[in-house]
Design an enzyme around this catalytic site. Structure first.
Site, PDB file in Angstrom:
ATOM      1  N   CYS A  12       1.093  -1.232  -0.088  1.00 27.46           N
ATOM      2  CA  CYS A  12       0.003  -0.114   0.067  1.00 27.46           C
ATOM      3  C   CYS A  12       0.842   1.241   0.197  1.00 27.46           C
ATOM      4  CB  CYS A  12      -0.897   0.082   1.142  1.00 27.46           C
ATOM      5  SG  CYS A  12      -2.262   1.071   1.157  1.00 27.46           S
ATOM      6  N   CYS A  88      -4.141  -1.076  -2.176  1.00 23.91           N
ATOM      7  CA  CYS A  88      -4.686   0.293  -2.497  1.00 23.91           C
ATOM      8  C   CYS A  88      -4.433   0.721  -4.042  1.00 23.91           C
ATOM      9  CB  CYS A  88      -4.145   1.424  -1.558  1.00 23.91           C
ATOM     10  SG  CYS A  88      -2.373   1.820  -1.927  1.00 23.91           S
ATOM     11  N   CYS A  96       6.365  -0.390  -9.888  1.00 28.48           N
ATOM     12  CA  CYS A  96       6.886  -1.148  -8.647  1.00 28.48           C
ATOM     13  C   CYS A  96       8.344  -1.509  -9.137  1.00 28.48           C
ATOM     14  CB  CYS A  96       5.957  -2.356  -8.440  1.00 28.48           C
ATOM     15  SG  CYS A  96       4.293  -1.990  -7.815  1.00 28.48           S
TER      16      CYS A  96
END
Length: 164
Positions: A12, A88, A96
């Site tokens: 998140c 989220c 990422c």
């Protein structure tokens, strides 16, 4: 023959509420088959007190958690992740790190309980609602016969959990 333990990283943005709840819930329900971790793209630096209170209310471990960067799990020597699950929408849209070994990825988005406004009771209810949703999704994950499924089937099933 016993199935090996799988590592799961819940991500998140702030790593203070939803990802901590998911880590704590999987830690409690699936510790025989999974090792749970959590991290954030922009960690708050502290775990939200209502996240810990919610874990405590569920009779799960409520200590030992910390808000940390996902970078800890993308560097040499970090545990190999089998699953990386965003919880989220903001973190799901971010770039990422490259996770070694191509883990199975999924998005299980849900509203941020830390953003809830109103009375203390209303704010606690938001955390409880998030925890109940995550618990249900984690129970689906735990029900998957991972040793019997092909990787693509596992990928599809884990992604589908987020829309249930």
């Amino acid at each position: 023959m016993t199935e090996r333990k799988h590592n799961v990283l819940f991500i998140c943005t702030g790593n203070s509420a939803r990802s901590i709840l998911a880590e704590g819930i999987l830690d409690h329900l699936g510790s025989d088959r999974f090792t749970a971790f959590s991290a954030g793209s922009h960690p708050k630096g502290a775990v939200h007190p209502l996240a810990l209170a919610t874990l405590r209310n569920l009779h799960f471990r409520d200590s030992g958690y910390r808000s940390k960067s996902w970078g800890e799990y993308a560097k040499d020597g970090a545990p190999h992740m089998d699953f990386v699950i965003t919880v989220c929408d903001q973190a799901a849209g971010e770039v990422c790190p490259i996770w070694p070994g191509q883990p199975i990825t999924a998005h299980w988005g849900l509203a941020d309980p830390a953003a809830a406004e109103g009375s203390d009771e209303a704010r606690q209810r938001a955390f409880t609602d998030a925890a109940v949703t995550l618990k249900r999704r984690i129970e689906f994950l735990l029900s998957l016969p991972l040793a019997k499924l092909e990787t693509l089937a596992i990928q599809r099933e884990v992604r589908d959990i987020g829309i249930r």
